[in-house]
Design a protein around this motif. Structure first.
Motif, PDB file in Angstrom:
ATOM      1  N   THR A  28       0.824  -1.226   0.000  1.00  0.00           N
ATOM      2  CA  THR A  28       0.000   0.000   0.000  1.00  0.00           C
ATOM      3  C   THR A  28       0.850   1.266   0.000  1.00  0.00           C
ATOM      4  O   THR A  28       0.362   2.350   0.339  1.00  0.00           O
ATOM      5  N   VAL A  77      -2.163  -0.156  -4.496  1.00  0.00           N
ATOM      6  CA  VAL A  77      -2.394   1.298  -4.465  1.00  0.00           C
ATOM      7  C   VAL A  77      -3.261   1.716  -5.643  1.00  0.00           C
ATOM      8  O   VAL A  77      -2.867   1.528  -6.793  1.00  0.00           O
ATOM      9  N   PRO A  78      -4.435   2.289  -5.380  1.00  0.00           N
ATOM     10  CA  PRO A  78      -5.251   2.821  -6.474  1.00  0.00           C
ATOM     11  C   PRO A  78      -5.017   4.315  -6.664  1.00  0.00           C
ATOM     12  O   PRO A  78      -4.692   5.034  -5.728  1.00  0.00           O
ATOM     13  N   GLY A  79      -5.181   4.795  -7.880  1.00  0.00           N
ATOM     14  CA  GLY A  79      -5.271   6.226  -8.111  1.00  0.00           C
ATOM     15  C   GLY A  79      -3.965   6.981  -8.262  1.00  0.00           C
ATOM     16  O   GLY A  79      -3.989   8.184  -8.547  1.00  0.00           O
ATOM     17  N   TYR A  80      -2.820   6.330  -8.074  1.00  0.00           N
ATOM     18  CA  TYR A  80      -1.534   7.009  -8.239  1.00  0.00           C
ATOM     19  C   TYR A  80      -0.690   6.256  -9.261  1.00  0.00           C
ATOM     20  O   TYR A  80      -0.807   5.038  -9.413  1.00  0.00           O
ATOM     21  N   LYS A  81       0.199   6.998  -9.913  1.00  0.00           N
ATOM     22  CA  LYS A  81       1.097   6.397 -10.903  1.00  0.00           C
ATOM     23  C   LYS A  81       2.471   7.054 -10.800  1.00  0.00           C
ATOM     24  O   LYS A  81       2.622   8.134 -10.203  1.00  0.00           O
ATOM     25  N   ASP A  84       3.573  11.113 -10.630  1.00  0.00           N
ATOM     26  CA  ASP A  84       2.654  12.007  -9.934  1.00  0.00           C
ATOM     27  C   ASP A  84       3.380  12.824  -8.876  1.00  0.00           C
ATOM     28  O   ASP A  84       4.278  12.320  -8.193  1.00  0.00           O
ATOM     29  N   TYR A 103      -0.314   5.244   0.790  1.00  0.00           N
ATOM     30  CA  TYR A 103      -0.955   6.151  -0.163  1.00  0.00           C
ATOM     31  C   TYR A 103      -2.106   6.927   0.460  1.00  0.00           C
ATOM     32  O   TYR A 103      -2.460   8.024  -0.009  1.00  0.00           O
ATOM     33  N   ARG A 104      -2.688   6.404   1.552  1.00  0.00           N
ATOM     34  CA  ARG A 104      -3.804   7.104   2.207  1.00  0.00           C
ATOM     35  C   ARG A 104      -3.326   8.269   3.059  1.00  0.00           C
ATOM     36  O   ARG A 104      -4.144   9.038   3.576  1.00  0.00           O
ATOM     37  N   PRO A 108      -2.510  14.672  -3.836  1.00  0.00           N
ATOM     38  CA  PRO A 108      -1.851  15.255  -5.004  1.00  0.00           C
ATOM     39  C   PRO A 108      -1.504  16.721  -4.763  1.00  0.00           C
ATOM     40  O   PRO A 108      -2.234  17.438  -4.085  1.00  0.00           O
ATOM     41  N   GLN A 278      -7.754  12.356   4.593  1.00  0.00           N
ATOM     42  CA  GLN A 278      -8.741  12.369   3.521  1.00  0.00           C
ATOM     43  C   GLN A 278      -9.785  13.464   3.723  1.00  0.00           C
ATOM     44  O   GLN A 278     -10.169  14.143   2.770  1.00  0.00           O
ATOM     45  N   GLU A 282     -10.540  16.580   1.142  1.00  0.00           N
ATOM     46  CA  GLU A 282     -11.872  16.834   0.581  1.00  0.00           C
ATOM     47  C   GLU A 282     -12.326  18.259   0.874  1.00  0.00           C
ATOM     48  O   GLU A 282     -12.982  18.900   0.038  1.00  0.00           O
TER      49      GLU A 282
END
Length: 327
Positions: A28, A77-81, A84, A103-104, A108, A278, A282
């Motif tokens: 993660t 890990v979702p959403g990052y590459k 970034d 990642y949590r 960005p 998070q 937001e």
């Protein structure tokens, strides 16, 4: 890779730049090429032995926040590459050329910010949001009292309170009052020469403030309680002034229906920390993207100048964040 290490607790000159092994990527994790790292008072406490030889989850090395470019992504890990730009809070290891973090605990970096600015956001603004908005629930039109407003978290809290529609009384050294007013403070109190409780009473016509964010502790406690409106909320974020001889007027606590809330990020469970990051993102990432809120940067130093950067913080002369630049 190069990183800051120390072998014994002590003054800033124990910090040394050395070659150390690169962090190992976990499922993660993001592995980040660090461009800049923020300095926090917790780093000074670690260097002085307050936490012992702790590993805060990501690394036994010093440093709790950074910004940089992703160079590897864990399999879960979702959403990052790769490539970034991210800013994040680490469990140690930010004073280094490479750092890993869950990642949590990352967000960005808005396009309009450089990575030195981004390195000064996460620790202070996440903490300020948690205290002022999530825990204290500051509402538009309410009065907030922010102590130590020229520091990292304090200056962040002033900006968030103003953006929330609050009115802000703040304490700071006299020479920095105009700087805090420039980022949103309404009424400044020179804590060295003025009594904030008296000024709060004057400004609010005896009603008191609705929310207080305090970093000092015992020396402020009684006056904080006497400065609060009915239903007021005091959030204790630090105890830089110690805990001895703290006086709590219990009659006011009862009859004014006051709340005292303590918070510190370091000792929270990982899931709670993830939620803190998070909900901050937001609520406020768009404000950084449109420029309505910006990090306050006092100064920046190269990685090998970490001792000088720590000394700068220890003088108490800084306004906003002190940053380490990583070549």
């Amino acid at each position: 890779m190069k990183a800051i290490q120390f072998d014994a607790f002590g003054d800033a000159d124990v910090l040394q730049i050395r070659e150390v092994p690169e962090p190992v990527l976990r499922p993660t994790d993001l592995l980040v090429k660090v461009a800049a790292a923020g300095i926090n008072r917790a780093d000074l406490s670690f260097r002085n032995g307050f936490y012992g030889w702790a590993d805060f989850g990501d690394s036994p090395l010093i440093g709790l926040e950074m910004a940089g470019e992703v160079v590897a992504v864990g399999r879960d890990v979702p959403g990052y590459k790769v490539g970034d730009r991210v800013m994040g809070i680490t469990g140690g290891g930010a004073y280094a050329e490479l750092a890993r973090l869950d990642y949590r605990m990352a967000l960005p970096v808005p396009d309009n910010l450089d990575l030195v600015e981004a390195a000064g956001i996460m620790e202070v603004f996440v903490t300020a949001h948690e205290a002022l908005i999530h825990l204290a629930g500051l509402q538009p039109g309410e009065w907030a009292l922010v102590h130590a407003a020229s520091g990292g978290v304090g200056s962040a809290a002033v900006q968030l309170a103003k953006a929330r529609g609050g009115q802000v009384i703040f304490t700071a050294p006299g020479a920095r009052i105009d700087k805090v007013k420039a980022i949103g403070g309404d009424v400044g109190v020179d804590y060295k020469t003025q009594d904030f409780a008296r000024i709060v009473a004057e400004i609010t016509e005896g009603r008191g403030v609705d929310v207080i964010v305090d970093f000092i502790g015992a020396p402020n406690l009684e006056r904080n309680i006497r400065s609060m409106n009915y239903g007021g909320r005091l959030v204790q974020v630090g105890i830089m002034g110690g805990v001895a001889d703290a006086k709590l007027p219990l009659d006011l606590l009862l009859y004014r229906h006051l709340r005292i809330i303590g918070t510190v990020m370091k000792s929270r469970d990982q899931a709670v920390k993830h939620a803190m990051v998070q909900r901050f993102g937001e609520a406020w990432l768009g404000h950084f993207a449109n420029g309505s809120i910006r990090p306050v940067i006092d100064s920046s130093y190269s990685l090998d100048q970490a001792p000088e950067a720590h000394c700068r913080m220890e003088t108490g002369a800084s306004f906003g964040k002190i940053i380490l630049r990583v070549p």
